[in-house]
Design a protein around this motif. Structure first.
Motif, PDB file in Angstrom:
ATOM      1  N   ASP A  35       0.853  -1.183   0.000  1.00 17.81           N
ATOM      2  CA  ASP A  35       0.000   0.000   0.000  1.00 17.81           C
ATOM      3  C   ASP A  35       0.896   1.244   0.000  1.00 17.81           C
ATOM      4  OD1 ASP A  35      -1.839   2.017   0.426  1.00 17.81           O
ATOM      5  OD2 ASP A  35      -2.821   1.056   2.110  1.00 17.81           O
ATOM      6  N   ASP A  37       0.311   4.212   1.132  1.00 21.91           N
ATOM      7  CA  ASP A  37       0.273   4.959   2.388  1.00 21.91           C
ATOM      8  C   ASP A  37       0.980   4.238   3.536  1.00 21.91           C
ATOM      9  OD1 ASP A  37      -1.191   6.964   1.133  1.00 21.91           O
ATOM     10  OD2 ASP A  37      -3.102   5.962   1.552  1.00 21.91           O
ATOM     11  N   THR A  42       0.818  -2.899   5.207  1.00 21.10           N
ATOM     12  CA  THR A  42      -0.403  -3.196   4.468  1.00 21.10           C
ATOM     13  C   THR A  42      -0.089  -3.532   3.023  1.00 21.10           C
ATOM     14  OG1 THR A  42      -1.526  -1.588   5.869  1.00 21.10           O
ATOM     15  CG2 THR A  42      -2.701  -2.320   3.937  1.00 21.10           C
ATOM     16  N   ARG A  43      -0.770  -4.557   2.517  1.00 20.53           N
ATOM     17  CA  ARG A  43      -0.621  -4.954   1.116  1.00 20.53           C
ATOM     18  C   ARG A  43      -2.000  -5.134   0.513  1.00 20.53           C
ATOM     19  NH1 ARG A  43       4.029  -7.351  -0.947  1.00 20.53           N
ATOM     20  NH2 ARG A  43       5.792  -7.130   0.406  1.00 20.53           N
ATOM     21  N   TRP A  44      -2.089  -4.835  -0.771  1.00 18.55           N
ATOM     22  CA  TRP A  44      -3.312  -5.098  -1.530  1.00 18.55           C
ATOM     23  C   TRP A  44      -3.158  -6.461  -2.181  1.00 18.55           C
ATOM     24  CZ3 TRP A  44      -7.570  -2.338  -1.073  1.00 18.55           C
ATOM     25  CH2 TRP A  44      -7.457  -1.049  -0.575  1.00 18.55           C
TER      26      TRP A  44
END
Length: 175
Positions: A35, A37, A42-44
């Motif tokens: 991600d 931000d 965090t990962r998509w």
């Protein structure tokens, strides 16, 4: 959580093995794009269509049937129910799933209603009761509190949670 189903075919076992490997790769941070931000935390992750239950009018019913087999819902045992759960990120999803499970279980519905009232504080002269009538309080649906009307059936899977005052318990333990 581990799901087991007896009498699986070889292709079904292969599909479960493939899904298990994929979910472990996601959990280990080996899949997905960081991600922008928050790239370190965090990962998509793109979920492949073959791992998804179709998003149609039968999607939730199919999920419930996958987790809770028909036999489990009709003749539940504690040992079977302890191995099964549907985890939801939002209360709306929980409410939808609960309603479908209640509808899937045979038997008559027993409805329990809450007893809501506004408690006056200090010298408000009953203004709390006028500002917050029971009819209004019955429409509120807060996380952590049961709904005003709770519908259950005998044999339905249910989890009872109890709030524990950790700070109070800790303070009592120190005394």
């Amino acid at each position: 959580m581990r799901l087991s189903k007896p009498h699986l075919t070889v292709p079904q076992k292969q599909r479960i093995l493939e899904f298990s490997s994929w979910i472990l790769s996601v959990g280990n941070g080996e899949l997905g794009t960081p991600d922008i931000d928050d790239p370190t935390n965090t990962r998509w992750v793109h979920i492949l269509d073959r791992f998804c239950i179709p998003d149609n009018e039968n999607g939730l019913a199919n999920l419930i049937s996958f987790i809770y087999l028909h036999e489990t819902l009709q003749k539940p045992t504690a040992s079977e129910l302890q191995q099964k759960a549907i985890v939801c990120p939002k209360n709306d999803a929980v409410d939808s799933i609960n309603k479908l499970v209640v509808d899937m279980v045979e038997g008559s519905v027993i409805t329990y209603s809450s007893s809501d009232s506004a408690t006056p504080h200090g010298n408000d002269g009953g203004e709390s009761e006028m500002l917050y009538p029971a009819e209004y309080l019955n429409t509120l649906n807060y996380p952590g509190l049961p709904p005003h009307l709770l519908e259950l059936k005998i044999g339905i899977p249910a989890i009872l949670l109890r709030n524990i005052n950790i700070a109070g318990a800790y303070a009592t333990a120190l005394e």
